[in-house]
Design an enzyme around this catalytic site. Structure first.
Site, PDB file in Angstrom:
ATOM      1  N   ARG A  77       0.850  -1.181   0.000  1.00  0.00           N
ATOM      2  CA  ARG A  77       0.000   0.000   0.000  1.00  0.00           C
ATOM      3  C   ARG A  77       0.891   1.239   0.000  1.00  0.00           C
ATOM      4  O   ARG A  77       1.944   1.256   0.658  1.00  0.00           O
ATOM      5  CB  ARG A  77      -0.915   0.021   1.234  1.00  0.00           C
ATOM      6  CG  ARG A  77      -2.122  -0.887   1.121  1.00  0.00           C
ATOM      7  CD  ARG A  77      -3.101  -0.435   0.025  1.00  0.00           C
ATOM      8  NE  ARG A  77      -4.262  -1.301  -0.088  1.00  0.00           N
ATOM      9  CZ  ARG A  77      -4.379  -2.294  -0.986  1.00  0.00           C
ATOM     10  NH1 ARG A  77      -3.404  -2.551  -1.837  1.00  0.00           N
ATOM     11  NH2 ARG A  77      -5.481  -3.015  -1.034  1.00  0.00           N
TER      12      ARG A  77
ATOM     13  N   GLU B 225      -3.054   7.713  -4.589  1.00  0.00           N
ATOM     14  CA  GLU B 225      -3.453   7.187  -5.904  1.00  0.00           C
ATOM     15  C   GLU B 225      -4.724   7.836  -6.405  1.00  0.00           C
ATOM     16  O   GLU B 225      -5.640   8.034  -5.604  1.00  0.00           O
ATOM     17  CB  GLU B 225      -3.703   5.671  -5.802  1.00  0.00           C
ATOM     18  CG  GLU B 225      -2.440   4.894  -5.760  1.00  0.00           C
ATOM     19  CD  GLU B 225      -2.662   3.399  -5.581  1.00  0.00           C
ATOM     20  OE1 GLU B 225      -3.693   2.873  -6.050  1.00  0.00           O
ATOM     21  OE2 GLU B 225      -1.801   2.779  -4.958  1.00  0.00           O
TER      22      GLU B 225
ATOM     23  N   HIS C  93      -0.711   0.379 -10.082  1.00  0.00           N
ATOM     24  CA  HIS C  93      -1.377  -0.597  -9.208  1.00  0.00           C
ATOM     25  C   HIS C  93      -1.827  -1.835 -10.009  1.00  0.00           C
ATOM     26  O   HIS C  93      -3.014  -2.153 -10.064  1.00  0.00           O
ATOM     27  CB  HIS C  93      -2.574   0.056  -8.492  1.00  0.00           C
ATOM     28  CG  HIS C  93      -2.929  -0.623  -7.196  1.00  0.00           C
ATOM     29  ND1 HIS C  93      -3.423   0.055  -6.102  1.00  0.00           N
ATOM     30  CD2 HIS C  93      -2.874  -1.930  -6.822  1.00  0.00           C
ATOM     31  CE1 HIS C  93      -3.666  -0.794  -5.122  1.00  0.00           C
ATOM     32  NE2 HIS C  93      -3.339  -2.009  -5.533  1.00  0.00           N
TER      33      HIS C  93
HETATM   34  C1  DGY Z   1      -5.737  -5.805  -3.384  1.00  0.00           C
HETATM   35  O1  DGY Z   1      -6.395  -6.789  -3.738  1.00  0.00           O
HETATM   36  O2  DGY Z   1      -5.785  -5.366  -2.259  1.00  0.00           O
HETATM   37  C2  DGY Z   1      -4.830  -5.183  -4.400  1.00  0.00           C
HETATM   38  O3  DGY Z   1      -4.299  -4.000  -3.990  1.00  0.00           O
HETATM   39  C3  DGY Z   1      -5.495  -5.058  -5.730  1.00  0.00           C
HETATM   40  O4  DGY Z   1      -5.543  -6.324  -6.242  1.00  0.00           O
END
Ligand code: DGY
Length: 323
Positions: free
Chosen positions: A242, A271, A289
């Site tokens: 993250r 983001e 991402h």
């Molecule tokens: C998630 O699943 O948390 C990712 O960041 C996106 O696939």
């Protein structure tokens, strides 16, 4: 009996939308425009299930509606720091996620970033496309060797272990890790992994640091200016976890001052905005991402939400219940 009403906040793979149409009275988002707070509130007011994803903010305000019809949040994604879990719990909402099915693809992307960053692949590609390449020469765009180097994993859950597998067995890398909930000795031995008791203990020992911890809470800015300074000069930082786990402004300084050699980032603090200074840096690889973005995985994630909804509406415990 009427079908449960399900609101899906973004476009999902066609194959999954087809199944949802068959099973539920579903409201899809064919234009794929993010829903506003008011639209999300309306969903909680009128649907039995709301199915958001990582780019939706499911705040206490969003769930604080009268009457609240929704009973389950079937999240498309493994991470859930975009959902206020306390508020969901207080409202009696069940929350599910989609673990396991995205493990390999996310680990593949972490390896992609690692390789791209230290072998200067993004920079090289721009070089060729810009018509700047004048031909092979012994000192042209020398990067850093990967095979046999030390990889430090912060968080040693499913995705980190999949990355350890690729890095250790594929690239002969020595694995170091920090995780507040360490795995069994058997897992450690499988990778010959060296456990570090703190992040501070891990950082100075490794050539690559890859982040695999959840975002939010005490992990926000885990990689701050002070900790970035503990990394080896010449080391690379990889983030597929993250964005908020790294203090992006501090990372910009660390890269500018040569405190670390480079970074590979798939996630960002704000983001889809990216720190403008990162956009100018050649030693940073930036992806939008994409960790789980393969057809196979995105379909599997959607099907996992369907599986959770089916169980819930059948009165059974959903497999991936978070709250
Ligand atoms: C998630 O699943 O948390 C990712 O960041 C996106 O696939």
């Amino acid at each position: 009996m009427s079908k449960p009403k399900v609101v899906v906040t973004r476009r999902w793979p066609e194959a999954v939308e087809k199944v949802l149409r068959e099973l539920y009275d579903v409201q899809l988002n064919e234009d794929d425009v993010p829903m506003s707070t008011e639209q999300l509130q309306e969903a909680f007011r009128t649907a039995d299930a709301v199915c958001p994803t990582v780019s939706d903010r499911i705040t206490a305000e969003v769930m604080d509606v009268e009457p609240l019809k929704a009973r389950i949040i079937g999240n498309f994604g493994v991470g859930f720091n975009h959902i206020d879990l306390e508020a969901a719990k207080a409202k009696g909402l069940v929350v599910t996620n989609t673990p396991e099915v995205l493990t390999d693809c996310t680990a593949d992307l972490a390896m992609t970033l690692l390789l791209m960053a230290c072998r200067r692949a993004g920079e090289g590609e721009r070089h060729v496309r810009n018509g700047e390449w004048t031909g092979w020469r012994p000192t042209h765009m020398m990067g850093t060797k990967v095979t046999g180097k030390k990889l430090g994993l912060i968080g040693f859950g499913r995705i980190a272990r999949a990355m350890a597998h690729k890095a250790h067995f594929g690239f002969g890398m020595k694995i170091y890790y920090y995780d507040p909930y360490p795995p069994s000795e058997e897992v450690e031995n499988h990778f010959g992994a060296i456990r570090c008791d703190t992040v501070e203990e891990l950082l100075p020992q490794v050539d690559f640091v890859s982040l695999h911890c959840p975002g939010g809470g005490s992990n926000t800015h885990l990689l701050n200016a002070e900790r970035l300074r503990m990394m080896r000069r010449g080391a690379y930082l990889i983030n597929t976890a993250r964005g908020d786990v790294i203090d992006e402004a501090a990372l910009v300084d660390a890269l500018r001052e040569g405190i670390i050699a480079g970074a590979g980032l798939d996630v960002f603090e704000k983001e889809p905005q990216v720190h403008p200074e990162l956009l100018k840096m050649e030693n940073v690889v930036l992806l939008p991402h994409l960790g789980s973005a393969t057809v196979e995985t995105r379909v599997a994630m959607g099907m996992r939400v369907v599986e959770n909804l089916k169980a819930f509406f059948a009165g059974e415990p959903p497999r991936d219940r978070v709250v």
